[in-house]
Write a protein that holds these residues in place. Sequence first.
Motif, PDB file in Angstrom:
ATOM      1  N   PHE A  37      23.091   5.785  -6.051  1.00 15.95           N
ATOM      2  CA  PHE A  37      22.258   5.383  -4.908  1.00 15.95           C
ATOM      3  C   PHE A  37      20.889   4.880  -5.357  1.00 15.95           C
ATOM      4  CE2 PHE A  37      19.230   6.536  -1.415  1.00 15.95           C
ATOM      5  CZ  PHE A  37      19.643   5.567  -0.515  1.00 15.95           C
ATOM      6  N   VAL A  38      20.289   5.573  -6.330  1.00 16.56           N
ATOM      7  CA  VAL A  38      18.958   5.148  -6.801  1.00 16.56           C
ATOM      8  C   VAL A  38      19.031   4.115  -7.924  1.00 16.56           C
ATOM      9  CG1 VAL A  38      17.737   7.207  -6.059  1.00 16.56           C
ATOM     10  CG2 VAL A  38      18.780   7.178  -8.326  1.00 16.56           C
ATOM     11  N   THR A  39      20.159   4.082  -8.639  1.00 13.97           N
ATOM     12  CA  THR A  39      20.283   3.085  -9.721  1.00 13.97           C
ATOM     13  C   THR A  39      20.435   1.685  -9.145  1.00 13.97           C
ATOM     14  OG1 THR A  39      21.375   4.747 -11.065  1.00 13.97           O
ATOM     15  CG2 THR A  39      21.574   2.481 -11.805  1.00 13.97           C
ATOM     16  N   GLU A  40      21.166   1.583  -8.055  1.00 15.16           N
ATOM     17  CA  GLU A  40      21.383   0.266  -7.424  1.00 15.16           C
ATOM     18  C   GLU A  40      20.105  -0.147  -6.710  1.00 15.16           C
ATOM     19  OE1 GLU A  40      24.802  -1.150  -6.408  1.00 15.16           O
ATOM     20  OE2 GLU A  40      25.899   0.110  -7.822  1.00 15.16           O
ATOM     21  N   CYS A  41      19.115  -0.559  -7.490  1.00 12.10           N
ATOM     22  CA  CYS A  41      17.769  -0.730  -6.935  1.00 12.10           C
ATOM     23  C   CYS A  41      17.700  -1.754  -5.804  1.00 12.10           C
ATOM     24  CB  CYS A  41      16.779  -1.082  -8.038  1.00 12.10           C
ATOM     25  SG  CYS A  41      17.224  -2.554  -8.953  1.00 12.10           S
ATOM     26  N   HIS A  42      18.559  -2.750  -5.847  1.00  6.30           N
ATOM     27  CA  HIS A  42      18.468  -3.805  -4.831  1.00  6.30           C
ATOM     28  C   HIS A  42      18.858  -3.276  -3.449  1.00  6.30           C
ATOM     29  CE1 HIS A  42      17.564  -7.917  -3.974  1.00  6.30           C
ATOM     30  NE2 HIS A  42      18.724  -8.134  -3.384  1.00  6.30           N
ATOM     31  N   SER A  43      19.992  -2.576  -3.391  1.00  5.89           N
ATOM     32  CA  SER A  43      20.401  -2.023  -2.093  1.00  5.89           C
ATOM     33  C   SER A  43      19.491  -0.857  -1.702  1.00  5.89           C
ATOM     34  CB  SER A  43      21.864  -1.573  -2.140  1.00  5.89           C
ATOM     35  OG  SER A  43      22.063  -0.689  -3.222  1.00  5.89           O
ATOM     36  N   PHE A  44      19.004  -0.124  -2.695  1.00  3.36           N
ATOM     37  CA  PHE A  44      18.079   0.985  -2.415  1.00  3.36           C
ATOM     38  C   PHE A  44      16.826   0.464  -1.709  1.00  3.36           C
ATOM     39  CE2 PHE A  44      14.474   3.718  -3.677  1.00  3.36           C
ATOM     40  CZ  PHE A  44      14.913   4.942  -3.171  1.00  3.36           C
TER      41      PHE A  44
ATOM     42  N   GLY B  76       0.782  -1.227   0.000  1.00  2.00           N
ATOM     43  CA  GLY B  76       0.000   0.000   0.000  1.00  2.00           C
ATOM     44  C   GLY B  76       0.815   1.279   0.000  1.00  2.00           C
ATOM     45  N   SER B  77       0.090   2.387   0.205  1.00  2.00           N
ATOM     46  CA  SER B  77       0.660   3.708  -0.065  1.00  2.00           C
ATOM     47  C   SER B  77       1.786   4.129   0.868  1.00  2.00           C
ATOM     48  CB  SER B  77      -0.446   4.759  -0.023  1.00  2.00           C
ATOM     49  OG  SER B  77      -1.133   4.700   1.215  1.00  2.00           O
ATOM     50  N   LYS B  78       1.959   3.441   1.987  1.00  4.20           N
ATOM     51  CA  LYS B  78       3.030   3.898   2.883  1.00  4.20           C
ATOM     52  C   LYS B  78       4.413   3.693   2.262  1.00  4.20           C
ATOM     53  CE  LYS B  78       3.661  -0.169   5.838  1.00  4.20           C
ATOM     54  NZ  LYS B  78       3.574  -0.630   7.226  1.00  4.20           N
ATOM     55  N   ILE B  79       4.498   2.844   1.248  1.00  2.00           N
ATOM     56  CA  ILE B  79       5.769   2.637   0.541  1.00  2.00           C
ATOM     57  C   ILE B  79       6.274   3.960  -0.052  1.00  2.00           C
ATOM     58  CG2 ILE B  79       6.827   1.501  -1.476  1.00  2.00           C
ATOM     59  CD1 ILE B  79       6.370  -0.361   0.934  1.00  2.00           C
ATOM     60  N   ILE B  80       5.349   4.785  -0.541  1.00  2.00           N
ATOM     61  CA  ILE B  80       5.739   6.069  -1.130  1.00  2.00           C
ATOM     62  C   ILE B  80       6.469   6.928  -0.090  1.00  2.00           C
ATOM     63  CG2 ILE B  80       4.906   8.152  -2.323  1.00  2.00           C
ATOM     64  CD1 ILE B  80       2.460   6.481  -3.173  1.00  2.00           C
ATOM     65  N   PHE B  81       5.954   6.906   1.146  1.00  2.00           N
ATOM     66  CA  PHE B  81       6.602   7.675   2.216  1.00  2.00           C
ATOM     67  C   PHE B  81       7.983   7.097   2.543  1.00  2.00           C
ATOM     68  CE2 PHE B  81       2.018   8.315   3.103  1.00  2.00           C
ATOM     69  CZ  PHE B  81       1.977   9.690   2.913  1.00  2.00           C
ATOM     70  N   ARG B  82       8.068   5.780   2.550  1.00  2.00           N
ATOM     71  CA  ARG B  82       9.365   5.154   2.831  1.00  2.00           C
ATOM     72  C   ARG B  82      10.418   5.585   1.802  1.00  2.00           C
ATOM     73  NH1 ARG B  82      10.497   1.980   6.578  1.00  2.00           N
ATOM     74  NH2 ARG B  82       8.942   0.971   7.902  1.00  2.00           N
ATOM     75  N   VAL B  83      10.024   5.578   0.546  1.00  2.00           N
ATOM     76  CA  VAL B  83      10.958   5.960  -0.519  1.00  2.00           C
ATOM     77  C   VAL B  83      11.349   7.432  -0.369  1.00  2.00           C
ATOM     78  CG1 VAL B  83      11.249   6.254  -3.020  1.00  2.00           C
ATOM     79  CG2 VAL B  83      10.094   4.211  -2.125  1.00  2.00           C
ATOM     80  N   ALA B  84      10.352   8.288  -0.178  1.00  2.00           N
ATOM     81  CA  ALA B  84      10.612   9.730  -0.060  1.00  2.00           C
ATOM     82  C   ALA B  84      11.524  10.021   1.131  1.00  2.00           C
ATOM     83  CB  ALA B  84       9.296  10.484   0.070  1.00  2.00           C
ATOM     84  N   LEU B  85      11.221   9.402   2.270  1.00  2.00           N
ATOM     85  CA  LEU B  85      12.028   9.633   3.473  1.00  2.00           C
ATOM     86  C   LEU B  85      13.465   9.137   3.292  1.00  2.00           C
ATOM     87  CD1 LEU B  85       9.451   8.683   6.253  1.00  2.00           C
ATOM     88  CD2 LEU B  85      10.506  10.939   5.950  1.00  2.00           C
ATOM     89  N   THR B  86      13.604   8.018   2.611  1.00  2.00           N
ATOM     90  CA  THR B  86      14.942   7.459   2.379  1.00  2.00           C
ATOM     91  C   THR B  86      15.772   8.404   1.506  1.00  2.00           C
ATOM     92  OG1 THR B  86      14.067   5.228   2.582  1.00  2.00           O
ATOM     93  CG2 THR B  86      16.220   5.436   1.556  1.00  2.00           C
ATOM     94  N   LEU B  87      15.157   8.922   0.446  1.00  2.00           N
ATOM     95  CA  LEU B  87      15.860   9.859  -0.433  1.00  2.00           C
ATOM     96  C   LEU B  87      16.320  11.088   0.354  1.00  2.00           C
ATOM     97  CD1 LEU B  87      13.564   9.752  -3.600  1.00  2.00           C
ATOM     98  CD2 LEU B  87      15.952   9.012  -3.498  1.00  2.00           C
ATOM     99  N   ILE B  88      15.424  11.592   1.210  1.00  2.00           N
ATOM    100  CA  ILE B  88      15.728  12.819   1.962  1.00  2.00           C
ATOM    101  C   ILE B  88      16.774  12.546   3.041  1.00  2.00           C
ATOM    102  CG2 ILE B  88      14.748  14.554   3.520  1.00  2.00           C
ATOM    103  CD1 ILE B  88      12.078  14.157   1.838  1.00  2.00           C
TER     104      ILE B  88
ATOM    105  N   ILE C  69      15.075   1.383   2.037  1.00  2.00           N
ATOM    106  CA  ILE C  69      13.773   2.018   2.338  1.00  2.00           C
ATOM    107  C   ILE C  69      13.072   1.338   3.519  1.00  2.00           C
ATOM    108  CG2 ILE C  69      13.491   2.721  -0.106  1.00  2.00           C
ATOM    109  CD1 ILE C  69      10.947   0.886  -0.125  1.00  2.00           C
ATOM    110  N   PHE C  70      13.477   0.106   3.816  1.00  5.15           N
ATOM    111  CA  PHE C  70      12.852  -0.576   4.955  1.00  5.15           C
ATOM    112  C   PHE C  70      13.643  -0.419   6.252  1.00  5.15           C
ATOM    113  CE2 PHE C  70      10.950  -2.739   1.289  1.00  5.15           C
ATOM    114  CZ  PHE C  70       9.627  -2.419   1.556  1.00  5.15           C
ATOM    115  N   THR C  71      14.867   0.138   6.153  1.00  4.11           N
ATOM    116  CA  THR C  71      15.651   0.336   7.377  1.00  4.11           C
ATOM    117  C   THR C  71      15.848   1.815   7.694  1.00  4.11           C
ATOM    118  OG1 THR C  71      17.663   0.147   6.034  1.00  4.11           O
ATOM    119  CG2 THR C  71      16.911  -1.841   7.166  1.00  4.11           C
TER     120      THR C  71
END
Length: 329
Positions: A291-298, A251-263, A302-304
């Motif tokens: 950082f964003v190209t290496e999708c696996h480590s990225f 669900g939508s909380k993934i979007i927040f995880r990604v945004a927060l990780t980038l920031i 986002i979960f840590t």
Amino acid sequence: FCRVDPYGFERPEDFDYASYEAFFSRYLVVLTRRAIKWSKLLKGNKSIQKSLKVKRYIRKGIPNEHRALIWMIVSGAQTNMEQNPGYYHRLLEGEKNDKLVEAIKTDMNRTFPDNVKFRKTADPCLQHTLYNVLVAYGHHNKAVGYCQGMNFIAGYLILITKNEEESFWLLDALIGRILPDYYSPAMLGLKTDQEVLGELVKMKVPAVAELMERHGVMWTLVVSRWFICLFIDILPVETVLRIWDCLFYEGSKIIFRVALTLIKQHQAFILEATNFPDICDKFKQITKGTFVTECHSFMQKIFTDPGSLSMATINKLRETCREKLLSQG
């Protein structure tokens, strides 16, 4: 080197082939290993039950050959499609709203001009498929109709499913259930979620929140496209698909995880900004690079990186932010 990626997107002039090759040769090993595990899990079945194991598998990435199927199952789109046989084709055959059709036609050539499969000269040209999916959806969900941004999302769905009807039902899952009210005319859900991100940044990366406030930069200026296009054209294709794997399941909380990780990851870099345009520019830059190209480590990050982020927290914040927006009217 191939100028066009496997999804039909032309690579930019300044594309860094060397670091991409280095990443991809490592990633290919991961993909091969994941593919074997997924094949064992599915055992030729067309169904999976939600479980911790499946969630873990999805977080580690769905191989492309299974992606459409898994998205369909975990999002509920498969069930909806099976319960409504022929519905999609009836929508296409029914009466059309001229204004809606016109709006969609206008956006056809603007959708992925850098993708060879969406060019008028392509055979088959995916513009026709995209047009059908959007027209059908606009008549299915009259409250939303058509809104810019939906063309990119539907386009990605078509590239992955290679199936018109499945793309329609996945679009329905995203807009109707997974994303709260992003595309309705008032876009209240979208505006709310941008404010929610602002609140989460205050909690988790306070220095950045303080910088934004000091220079009067509204969150909507720097992140609205992240939310509207679900990171399409913001992050590399492979990374976007990995994010969507989790979005359909969690669900939508993934979007927040990604945004927060980038920031969070680029906090020091963002804090170097000394004025308004500078901040906006930094936010453009943090979505590029290895950082964003290496999708696996990225995706592991986002979960840590953002720490715990419960749906309860998000819903609470959504309530207060929504009320605030409505009172500002």
